[in-house]
Scaffold this active site. Structure first.
Site, PDB file in Angstrom:
ATOM      1  N   GLY A  12       0.840  -1.195   0.000  1.00  0.00           N
ATOM      2  CA  GLY A  12       0.000   0.000   0.000  1.00  0.00           C
ATOM      3  C   GLY A  12       0.873   1.243   0.000  1.00  0.00           C
ATOM      4  O   GLY A  12       1.927   1.270   0.647  1.00  0.00           O
ATOM      5  N   ARG A  61     -20.435  12.585  12.776  1.00  0.00           N
ATOM      6  CA  ARG A  61     -20.886  11.884  11.572  1.00  0.00           C
ATOM      7  C   ARG A  61     -21.943  10.823  11.837  1.00  0.00           C
ATOM      8  O   ARG A  61     -22.945  10.758  11.130  1.00  0.00           O
ATOM      9  CB  ARG A  61     -19.683  11.232  10.894  1.00  0.00           C
ATOM     10  CG  ARG A  61     -18.760  12.255  10.322  1.00  0.00           C
ATOM     11  CD  ARG A  61     -17.519  11.654   9.740  1.00  0.00           C
ATOM     12  NE  ARG A  61     -16.751  12.707   9.096  1.00  0.00           N
ATOM     13  CZ  ARG A  61     -15.587  12.515   8.502  1.00  0.00           C
ATOM     14  NH1 ARG A  61     -15.048  11.321   8.474  1.00  0.00           N
ATOM     15  NH2 ARG A  61     -14.958  13.518   7.928  1.00  0.00           N
ATOM     16  N   GLU A  94      -5.782   2.964   7.994  1.00  0.00           N
ATOM     17  CA  GLU A  94      -7.158   2.479   8.079  1.00  0.00           C
ATOM     18  C   GLU A  94      -7.224   0.952   8.154  1.00  0.00           C
ATOM     19  O   GLU A  94      -8.215   0.394   8.637  1.00  0.00           O
ATOM     20  CB  GLU A  94      -7.954   2.980   6.863  1.00  0.00           C
ATOM     21  CG  GLU A  94      -9.462   2.728   6.979  1.00  0.00           C
ATOM     22  CD  GLU A  94     -10.250   3.221   5.768  1.00  0.00           C
ATOM     23  OE1 GLU A  94      -9.691   3.949   4.937  1.00  0.00           O
ATOM     24  OE2 GLU A  94     -11.437   2.853   5.671  1.00  0.00           O
ATOM     25  N   LEU A 122      -1.240   7.315   2.525  1.00  0.00           N
ATOM     26  CA  LEU A 122      -0.524   8.107   3.530  1.00  0.00           C
ATOM     27  C   LEU A 122       0.300   7.218   4.445  1.00  0.00           C
ATOM     28  O   LEU A 122       1.473   7.477   4.685  1.00  0.00           O
ATOM     29  CB  LEU A 122      -1.516   8.924   4.354  1.00  0.00           C
ATOM     30  CG  LEU A 122      -2.144  10.102   3.626  1.00  0.00           C
ATOM     31  CD1 LEU A 122      -3.098  10.840   4.547  1.00  0.00           C
ATOM     32  CD2 LEU A 122      -1.084  11.060   3.104  1.00  0.00           C
ATOM     33  N   LEU A 146      -6.408  11.221   8.183  1.00  0.00           N
ATOM     34  CA  LEU A 146      -5.114  11.635   7.630  1.00  0.00           C
ATOM     35  C   LEU A 146      -4.087  11.661   8.746  1.00  0.00           C
ATOM     36  O   LEU A 146      -2.944  11.241   8.584  1.00  0.00           O
ATOM     37  CB  LEU A 146      -5.240  13.011   6.973  1.00  0.00           C
ATOM     38  CG  LEU A 146      -6.296  13.122   5.864  1.00  0.00           C
ATOM     39  CD1 LEU A 146      -6.283  14.521   5.259  1.00  0.00           C
ATOM     40  CD2 LEU A 146      -6.045  12.105   4.764  1.00  0.00           C
TER      41      LEU A 146
END
Lengths: 638, 261
Positions: free
Chosen positions: A40, A331, A426, A43, A442
């Site tokens: 991967g 959220r 993540e 970030l 982030l």
């Protein structure tokens, strides 16, 4: 399986310092003798690969995209949190820590979150040094905004392209190391298996997506930074290529899966337009700083044009229900509230699955020019997709799957239950509990990549210089054979439905039964439907072409096959967690006014699932969470 | 209510990098104007797969216009007819029933076709690796506010940094030049105080790599700017030319390493 979180002793504010001193170091001259694989290049992955290359390790980095610059971190719009307190408004490491633990509905590990808040300040410094063009004020200093329900302004941003700019910073650092020869990059390579030898992660098997070649890559440690698994839902704000294959293959090789049911449904996405829909697009939640969310008070007004609905006939339901946070409620809460009003028949737009996000008042107050300066690119994007002008008519938004807080279980060192297998960003479960706050993804990705793994990998490697693994070691050959066999099986089914068909069907089951609201009957139904769908997949899927060429249909089929297993584990975890917390809302556990009701007595823990074999029930292990620095409280935003 | 459309696609098909390619006519039926261009291709591919044939290979990922992966020339224009819009953000309402649509890969020597519409843009990564960075190893940074940057420069740097590295500029250029891409990175970093120490060596190294990758030269057509989905300005090329010239004038032979003890 034993879950040892390896949390250092001592007061929380000294744990990381103490641990950095206690950890073993690898002599600078010896670092080049250790090889680390990073899967991967978002970030977390790019930051980790670059930083470990700088330290002198021999690094090999893999991504499925054609360039490491394209990982989906790039799409994050809003910003990145850091406890810099540049606004003098009362922020501190302690407050960022507290907000994150509370925002996660008290289901995260305190020590990890505290460290995250501590290193957040270094991230901003690092990114500025790399040339990340954060927004600035006329005095030349960095600008901040308040974001995602925070009561301090701690979010740094680069227009609506913060993720892009942070990723380009990490990508450039990575390319520099590639140029210097410390990192070898493999683009268009997809990880298909983890190689475990004598109980330790020693490499991966990949498929070259251009030639189809199956290759083994061996190392002293493996880091997975492959992102989340939200694409299990088919419709999500993830990039189309995002997948759960790497973490799922690792799970099947012994890495425990933490809290698979914790998924984040983001409240501000562009609603679905039809069956052709291939993905959903997020509108940054920074829009909620100035936009007001509403639906008609009466269901019969839903068909009217929004401008024709009188002020007194509008229900600004977030402002009504959560007066102190209003449109900035977190959220999970905002998403559920939107679902609720739509379930009541008061939704707007096609299918009645949408709510208005209205800028009329903000335009009247600040002027169109100011709104354009703040959100111009987002308004443009909205108009491009919907053909509606949000300056003139309110946006329509609806929640969509956006992030997965669950992921592979890791200890304080970011190591999974397979020694030598580290999981970053993540892809791990660690820092966000049951709900992630805006602008914190982030932060976590970069914290793990720049400031945690470079230390903890050395501690592992110093004690684990294993013998070199031969390329023809039986375990290597077995992993290669398993990969080839799996691909051959997919190609051999030769049924009548496309991989996308099955992906879409799986998505419908998960969204219906394991989405914004869950209940026992629904989850049990999903646990019956998913195995049925999976059985059909292996009988009826059609994968064209061969394994020895660029074959996007085969790539997708492999990912969908894994999502169909992972989706089942999500439902099982959601069924077993008999409480509501954060993004996991079980209808059986709610307060009288419909808010999530936690059960701290029985569920203040991480559920970590152990794979036990094909067709066998996985085992649910528990890591108890101790809250010594933040008091367990009901999360209220009223 | 808008009506579905029937379209005729002329799509470049090429089995692999070595094979000969050619156009294939494919019907796209019952296409909704609300579909994105790539969703239209998805629908077409679903039908092709059901027929047991090879679907059209194309690069795509975020479908939000930011990752820079999608890359196709639509009716002769990179990313299609809509200004400042990537192919993934182009919607079928830009077309009408009965239209014929030609779809080709990026065409440039430095971007070899791998299959159908998929090309290899590794050359861009190698240009960045040659110098498109600020050397700031992790842990070396000072406090972020220790270095004030005039807002105007920060904004100009951000304008240049908005490049998504898709390669439309190369595909649009009659010479297949990569000047807009390279100059955007040279400008982004060269406009910032952090980027000053390596400013001239950066531009020299990046241009040398660009030439080694066999991109064409810039003859000021300006097609790149017109095709750029992010509106990267030609001004960046002028800035890069100035820096390159100055960088060449002040270039000195490399000093032998002085790192010994």
């Amino acid at each position: 399986m034993e879950l040892n979180a390896n949390i250092p002793d001592g007061p929380i504010e000294q744990k990381w310092d103490k641990h950095r001193f206690d950890m073993k170091l690898v002599n600078p001259a010896n670092k080049r003798k250790y090889k680390v694989i990073v899967v991967g290049s978002g970030l977390a992955g790019a930051a980790a690969a670059a930083s470990m290359g700088e330290l002198g390790y021999e690094v090999e980095c893999f991504c499925y995209q054609d360039s490491p610059r394209r990982a989906h971190s790039i799409a994050a719009q809003g910003g990145i949190n850091a406890a810099k307190n540049y606004r003098n408004d009362g922020d501190s490491v302690q407050r960022l820590f507290y907000d994150t633990v509370k925002g996660g509905d008290f289901r995260a590990r305190e020590a990890n979150v505290y460290r995250l808040a501590q290193v957040s300040v270094n991230i901003i410094d690092q990114c500025v040094a790399q040339g990340v063009p954060f927004a600035r004020e006329y005095g030349g200093l960095l600008d901040n905004r308040s974001f995602g329900g925070a009561q301090v302004s701690r979010t740094f941003y680069a227009r609506g392209q913060t993720g892009q700019q942070l990723l380009l910073g990490a990508y450039q650092a990575l390319e520099r190391q590639i140029g210097l020869g410390t990192v070898k990059m493999h683009t268009r390579h997809e990880m298909q298996e983890l190689i475990v030898i004598d109980g330790k992660a020693r490499g991966i098997v990949t498929r070259d997506m251009v030639t189809g070649e199956i290759e083994s890559h061996l190392a002293d440690a493996v880091c997975l930074a492959t992102g989340g698994y939200g694409n299990a839902f088919y419709l999500a704000t993830y990039a189309k290529g995002c997948n759960g294959t790497a973490i799922w293959r690792a799970y099947k090789k012994g890495a425990a899966f933490g809290n698979p049911c914790y998924t984040q449904i983001h409240p501000t996405c562009i609603p679905v337009t039809g069956d052709h829909q291939s993905k959903l697009t997020l509108m940054s939640e920074s829009l909620r700083n100035d936009g007001r969310v509403w639906v008609p008070k009466k269901a019969e007004d839903c068909g009217k044009k929004p401008g024709d609905i009188k002020e007194e006939d509008r229900d600004y339901y977030l402002e009504r229900k959560y007066p102190s946070y209003g449109n900035l409620a977190p959220r999970d809460i905002s998403s559920r509230a939107a679902k609720q009003v739509c379930d009541e028949g008061r939704g707007v737009g096609p299918g009645g699955r949408g709510v208005y996000l209205d800028f009329k008042d903000a335009i009247a107050r600040l002027g169109k020019a100011k709104i354009e300066e703040k959100y111009g690119n987002l308004f443009e994007m909205y108009e491009r997709i919907t053909d509606e002008n949000p300056y003139a008519t309110p946006m329509r938004i609806y929640p969509a799957v956006h992030y997965t807080m669950g992921g592979l279980w890791v200890d304080y060192n970011l190591m999974s239950t397979v020694p030598g297998l580290f999981v970053l960003g993540e892809a791990n479960f660690s820092d966000h509990g049951a709900n992630r706050l805006g602008a914190s993804a982030l932060m976590q990705g970069l914290a793990d990549g720049y400031f945690v793994i470079p230390y903890t990998i050395g501690n592992y490697l110093a004690a684990n210089k294993g013998a070199k693994v031969a390329a023809d070691h039986p375990d290597v050959k077995a992993a290669e054979a398993a990969t080839k066999e799996r691909n051959a099986r997919l190609l051999a089914v030769n049924g009548k439905e496309t991989p996308t068909y099955f992906h879409r069907e799986l998505g419908k089951i998960l969204w219906e039964h394991c989405g914004m609201a869950r209940n026992e009957a629904g989850l049990k139904k999903a646990l019956q439907l998913i195995p049925e769908l999976r059985a059909r997949f292996w009988k009826e899927v059609r994968v064209v072409g061969t394994g020895d060429e660029l074959n996007q249909s085969l790539e997708l089929a492999g990912r969908v096959a894994d999502f169909m297993e992972l989706g089942e584990l999500m439902c099982l975890d959601a069924l077993e967690r008999r409480e509501s917390c954060g993004g996991h809302f079980r209808e059986e556990w709610q307060t009288e006014d419909g808010e999530a009701q936690r059960d701290d007595e029985n569920f203040a823990h991480v559920a970590a699932w152990e794979y036990t074999g094909e067709g066998k029930a996985p085992i649910r292990h528990v890591e108890a969470l101790a809250f010594e620095n933040v008091h367990l409280a009901t999360r209220s935003y009223k | 209510m808008s009506h579905d459309m029937n379209l005729t696609l002329q799509v470049w098909r090429q089995k692999n990098a070595k094979a000969e390619g050619g156009f294939q006519t494919i019907k796209a039926q019952a296409i909704s104007p609300d579909m994105s261009f790539l969703e239209m291709l998805d629908v077409v591919n679903e039908e092709i797969i059901k027929d047991g044939k090879d679907p059209i290979a194309f690069d795509h990922d975020c479908r939000e216009g930011i990752c820079g992966t999608c890359s196709m020339v639509i009716n002769g224009r990179p990313h299609g007819p809509k200004e400042r819009t990537t192919a993934c953000q182009l919607h079928m309402r830009s077309f009408k029933d009965g239209d014929a649509i030609a779809i080709e890969p990026w065409r440039a020597k430095a971007f070899p076709v791998q299959k159908d519409l998929v090309v290899d843009r590794g050359a861009f990564d190698r240009i960045i690796a040659a110098g498109g960075f600020i050397s700031a190893p992790t842990g070396t940074a000072q406090d972020a506010n220790g270095l004030p940057i005039a807002k105007e420069n920060a904004d100009l740097a951000m304008d240049a940094a908005a490049c998504i590295g898709c390669g439309a500029c190369v595909a649009a250029c009659p010479n297949a030049s990569a000047m807009l891409f390279v100059s955007a990175k040279v400008s982004h970093l060269g406009l910032l105080p952090q980027g000053q120490p390596e400013r001239f060596i950066r531009v020299r190294d990046m241009v040398a790599q660009m030439d080694a990758e066999e991109f064409g030269t810039c003859t000021n057509h300006g097609e790149c700017e017109a095709a750029c989905p992010k509106g990267i300005s030609l001004e960046n090329i002028a800035r890069m030319n100035r820096d390159y010239l100055k960088g060449k004038l002040i270039e000195r032979p490399a000093v032998a390493g002085g790192g010994g003890v």
